[in-house]
Design a protein around this motif. Structure first.
Motif, PDB file in Angstrom:
ATOM      1  N   LEU A  90      42.454  13.082 -50.683  1.00  0.00           N
ATOM      2  CA  LEU A  90      41.103  13.174 -51.238  1.00  0.00           C
ATOM      3  C   LEU A  90      41.017  12.534 -52.619  1.00  0.00           C
ATOM      4  CD1 LEU A  90      40.164  16.821 -50.157  1.00  0.00           C
ATOM      5  CD2 LEU A  90      39.827  14.667 -48.915  1.00  0.00           C
ATOM      6  N   GLY A  91      42.142  12.395 -53.290  1.00  0.00           N
ATOM      7  CA  GLY A  91      42.178  11.746 -54.594  1.00  0.00           C
ATOM      8  C   GLY A  91      42.448  10.257 -54.523  1.00  0.00           C
ATOM      9  N   GLN A  92      42.405   9.703 -53.303  1.00  0.00           N
ATOM     10  CA  GLN A  92      42.652   8.271 -53.102  1.00  0.00           C
ATOM     11  C   GLN A  92      41.410   7.651 -52.448  1.00  0.00           C
ATOM     12  OE1 GLN A  92      46.729   7.539 -51.397  1.00  0.00           O
ATOM     13  NE2 GLN A  92      46.811   9.769 -51.304  1.00  0.00           N
ATOM     14  N   PRO A  93      40.430   7.235 -53.245  1.00  0.00           N
ATOM     15  CA  PRO A  93      39.144   6.797 -52.690  1.00  0.00           C
ATOM     16  C   PRO A  93      39.208   5.571 -51.797  1.00  0.00           C
ATOM     17  CG  PRO A  93      39.294   6.271 -55.031  1.00  0.00           C
ATOM     18  CD  PRO A  93      40.460   7.158 -54.713  1.00  0.00           C
ATOM     19  N   GLU A  94      40.293   4.805 -51.865  1.00  0.00           N
ATOM     20  CA  GLU A  94      40.419   3.632 -50.996  1.00  0.00           C
ATOM     21  C   GLU A  94      40.973   3.995 -49.616  1.00  0.00           C
ATOM     22  OE1 GLU A  94      44.525   4.136 -52.708  1.00  0.00           O
ATOM     23  OE2 GLU A  94      42.451   4.524 -53.295  1.00  0.00           O
ATOM     24  N   LYS A  95      41.323   5.273 -49.444  1.00  0.00           N
ATOM     25  CA  LYS A  95      41.905   5.753 -48.188  1.00  0.00           C
ATOM     26  C   LYS A  95      40.911   6.651 -47.446  1.00  0.00           C
ATOM     27  CE  LYS A  95      46.116   4.137 -49.207  1.00  0.00           C
ATOM     28  NZ  LYS A  95      46.826   3.126 -48.408  1.00  0.00           N
ATOM     29  N   GLY A  96      41.167   6.853 -46.155  1.00  0.00           N
ATOM     30  CA  GLY A  96      40.340   7.743 -45.360  1.00  0.00           C
ATOM     31  C   GLY A  96      41.084   9.028 -45.038  1.00  0.00           C
ATOM     32  N   ALA A  97      40.349  10.137 -45.017  1.00  0.00           N
ATOM     33  CA  ALA A  97      40.937  11.443 -44.701  1.00  0.00           C
ATOM     34  C   ALA A  97      40.625  11.805 -43.250  1.00  0.00           C
ATOM     35  CB  ALA A  97      40.393  12.517 -45.644  1.00  0.00           C
ATOM     36  N   ILE A  98      41.668  11.930 -42.456  1.00  0.00           N
ATOM     37  CA  ILE A  98      41.554  12.331 -41.051  1.00  0.00           C
ATOM     38  C   ILE A  98      42.138  13.725 -40.910  1.00  0.00           C
ATOM     39  CG2 ILE A  98      42.363  11.857 -38.696  1.00  0.00           C
ATOM     40  CD1 ILE A  98      42.370   8.894 -39.384  1.00  0.00           C
ATOM     41  N   SER A  99      41.423  14.611 -40.230  1.00  0.00           N
ATOM     42  CA  SER A  99      41.873  15.985 -40.067  1.00  0.00           C
ATOM     43  C   SER A  99      43.289  16.046 -39.496  1.00  0.00           C
ATOM     44  CB  SER A  99      40.915  16.742 -39.151  1.00  0.00           C
ATOM     45  OG  SER A  99      41.236  18.110 -39.090  1.00  0.00           O
ATOM     46  N   VAL A 100      44.073  16.984 -39.982  1.00  0.00           N
ATOM     47  CA  VAL A 100      45.478  17.111 -39.591  1.00  0.00           C
ATOM     48  C   VAL A 100      45.642  17.167 -38.074  1.00  0.00           C
ATOM     49  CG1 VAL A 100      47.463  18.678 -39.642  1.00  0.00           C
ATOM     50  CG2 VAL A 100      46.216  18.173 -41.750  1.00  0.00           C
ATOM     51  N   TYR A 101      44.762  17.895 -37.396  1.00  0.00           N
ATOM     52  CA  TYR A 101      44.946  18.077 -35.956  1.00  0.00           C
ATOM     53  C   TYR A 101      44.789  16.773 -35.181  1.00  0.00           C
ATOM     54  CZ  TYR A 101      40.060  17.692 -34.396  1.00  0.00           C
ATOM     55  OH  TYR A 101      38.805  17.233 -34.071  1.00  0.00           O
ATOM     56  N   ALA A 102      44.168  15.774 -35.807  1.00  0.00           N
ATOM     57  CA  ALA A 102      43.903  14.510 -35.122  1.00  0.00           C
ATOM     58  C   ALA A 102      44.814  13.386 -35.570  1.00  0.00           C
ATOM     59  CB  ALA A 102      42.448  14.112 -35.336  1.00  0.00           C
ATOM     60  N   GLN A 103      45.892  13.711 -36.273  1.00  0.00           N
ATOM     61  CA  GLN A 103      46.774  12.668 -36.790  1.00  0.00           C
ATOM     62  C   GLN A 103      47.886  12.281 -35.815  1.00  0.00           C
ATOM     63  OE1 GLN A 103      48.083  13.780 -40.737  1.00  0.00           O
ATOM     64  NE2 GLN A 103      46.010  13.761 -41.559  1.00  0.00           N
ATOM     65  N   ASN A 104      47.801  12.781 -34.592  1.00  0.00           N
ATOM     66  CA  ASN A 104      48.727  12.350 -33.550  1.00  0.00           C
ATOM     67  C   ASN A 104      48.091  12.594 -32.194  1.00  0.00           C
ATOM     68  OD1 ASN A 104      51.065  11.626 -31.990  1.00  0.00           O
ATOM     69  ND2 ASN A 104      52.358  12.162 -33.712  1.00  0.00           N
ATOM     70  N   ARG A 105      48.789  13.201 -31.272  1.00  0.00           N
ATOM     71  CA  ARG A 105      48.307  13.349 -29.900  1.00  0.00           C
ATOM     72  C   ARG A 105      47.207  14.406 -29.811  1.00  0.00           C
ATOM     73  NH1 ARG A 105      49.610   9.122 -27.122  1.00  0.00           N
ATOM     74  NH2 ARG A 105      49.285  10.314 -25.208  1.00  0.00           N
ATOM     75  N   ASP A 106      46.366  14.280 -28.788  1.00  0.00           N
ATOM     76  CA  ASP A 106      45.263  15.214 -28.578  1.00  0.00           C
ATOM     77  C   ASP A 106      45.814  16.577 -28.142  1.00  0.00           C
ATOM     78  OD1 ASP A 106      42.996  16.620 -27.744  1.00  0.00           O
ATOM     79  OD2 ASP A 106      42.016  14.807 -27.025  1.00  0.00           O
ATOM     80  N   TYR A 107      45.519  17.593 -28.934  1.00  0.00           N
ATOM     81  CA  TYR A 107      46.070  18.926 -28.658  1.00  0.00           C
ATOM     82  C   TYR A 107      45.565  19.503 -27.345  1.00  0.00           C
ATOM     83  CZ  TYR A 107      41.689  21.266 -30.020  1.00  0.00           C
ATOM     84  OH  TYR A 107      40.387  21.701 -30.085  1.00  0.00           O
ATOM     85  N   HIS A 108      44.363  19.097 -26.903  1.00  0.00           N
ATOM     86  CA  HIS A 108      43.845  19.630 -25.639  1.00  0.00           C
ATOM     87  C   HIS A 108      44.838  19.378 -24.503  1.00  0.00           C
ATOM     88  CE1 HIS A 108      40.095  18.988 -27.973  1.00  0.00           C
ATOM     89  NE2 HIS A 108      39.705  20.091 -27.370  1.00  0.00           N
TER      90      HIS A 108
END
Length: 344
Positions: A90-108
């Protein structure tokens, strides 16, 4: 026939062996207050565009009506605790924040396969019938989890636990088999309001209440079309989901360690460059997010989110990346590009 006490002990043991972090049992009729709360929530319009929440409310509000033959509900937790602080980006404005649960495989997919294996084992061991659910049916998993004693619904409305913290998925197995139930969880938030104060968009009208229409997770994932400019400026660099309220919870000092390697964050999704993401066409988007929950919102809605983040960045150097999108075929993307440029 095995007695219910012995069966439950075996179920818990097998659930842990399958990789679940905790397992508890409740009854389908254990949450009688949920129907009224759901109706009030929908009547107030706090569900936003999530029409599915208003549909089949008779089932959603009363699990016993979903499958009348069910006698027990096995509620399961699966931890996905991050190895990094998701707020760092959140302190890196040139980067995007993706929710932790979506940073790899679909949990479903992962949780459902585990539920099915446990369910098949249960049928082989004790007979009966089962139905498995993981966030894809009219089942209110969070109240059921609290009734089963997995944890309590905190002031941010998510389930948290003394033993597990905040970072865990929920799954449910409904069964016709009878098992003794666990005691409901006791709420342990006390006077703490860390999660409420952490919300960038003030999405909590009061403790234990959420207005989805102001929630960044809802806005970036469920909301179709343009987002109110008043809310855009509060979204910062969140481009898919939001973990701010979860990450702020003090109970996370007890968070369990995730054992499933498929939840470990992909390095390219922890803090991706906005300039790179905004240029994705549909094919590149699908390839980049293959197997990820992000894929389901589609390229247009995702790039809309990225453009809002660029507009919030304050970095004039990102204008060149956004400028080509003012002619995007999708009118919402094109409007988001114009807005981002006006901000820069």
């Amino acid at each position: 026939m095995m007695d219910g006490v012995a069966l439950k002990a075996l179920v818990v043991e097998q659930a842990l062996a399958e990789g679940f972090s905790a397992a508890r049992v409740t009854r389908p009729d254990a949450i009688p207050e949920s129907a009224g709360r759901l109706a009030a929530y929908v009547d107030a319009g706090r569900h936003g565009q999530m029409a599915w929440m208003a549909e089949r409310m008779a089932w959603r509000g009363n699990p016993a009506a979903l499958w009348p033959e069910a006698k027990s509900v096995i509620m399961l937790a699966e931890v996905y605790s991050p190895e990094h602080d998701p707020r760092d980006v959140l302190g890196q404005p040139e980067k995007g924040a993706i929710s932790v649960y979506a940073q790899n495989r679909d949990y479903h997919d992962i949780v459902k396969k585990r539920l099915k294996r446990l369910g098949r084992w249960l049928i082989e061991e004790a007979g009966g019938e089962i139905k498995v659910f993981v966030d894809t049916a009219p089942v209110m998993e969070k109240p059921l989890a609290a009734a089963a004693g997995l944890g309590w619904q905190g002031k941010h409305t998510n389930v948290l636990s003394r033993e597990l913290g905040s970072w865990f998925f929920l799954g449910a197995i409904f069964t016709t088999l009878e098992m003794p139930v666990d005691a409901p969880a006791v709420e342990n938030c006390g006077s703490c309001r860390a999660c409420l104060d952490a919300c960038p968009t003030d999405a909590f009208p009061a403790p234990f209440q959420l207005d989805a229409r102001r929630c960044i997770s809802y806005l970036t994932i469920e909301h179709k079309g343009e987002i109110d400019p008043e809310l855009r400026v509060l979204m910062g660099n969140h481009i898919y989901g939001c973990d701010d309220c979860l990450a702020a919870c003090p109970w996370n000092k007890f968070a369990a360690t995730a054992s499933e390697v498929k939840y470990a964050a992909r390095p390219d999704l922890v803090a991706p460059d906005l300039a790179e993401l905004v240029g994705l066409d549909d094919a590149a988007f699908r390839e980049r997010f293959s197997g990820s929950p992000v894929k389901r919102i589609g390229r247009d809605r995702f790039v809309r989110n990225v453009l809002y983040a660029i507009g919030n960045s304050g970095l004039s150097g990102l204008a060149s990346a956004a400028r080509p999108l003012v002619h995007d075929p999708d009118p919402v993307v094109a409007e988001a590009a114009r807005w981002a440029l006006s901000r820069l």
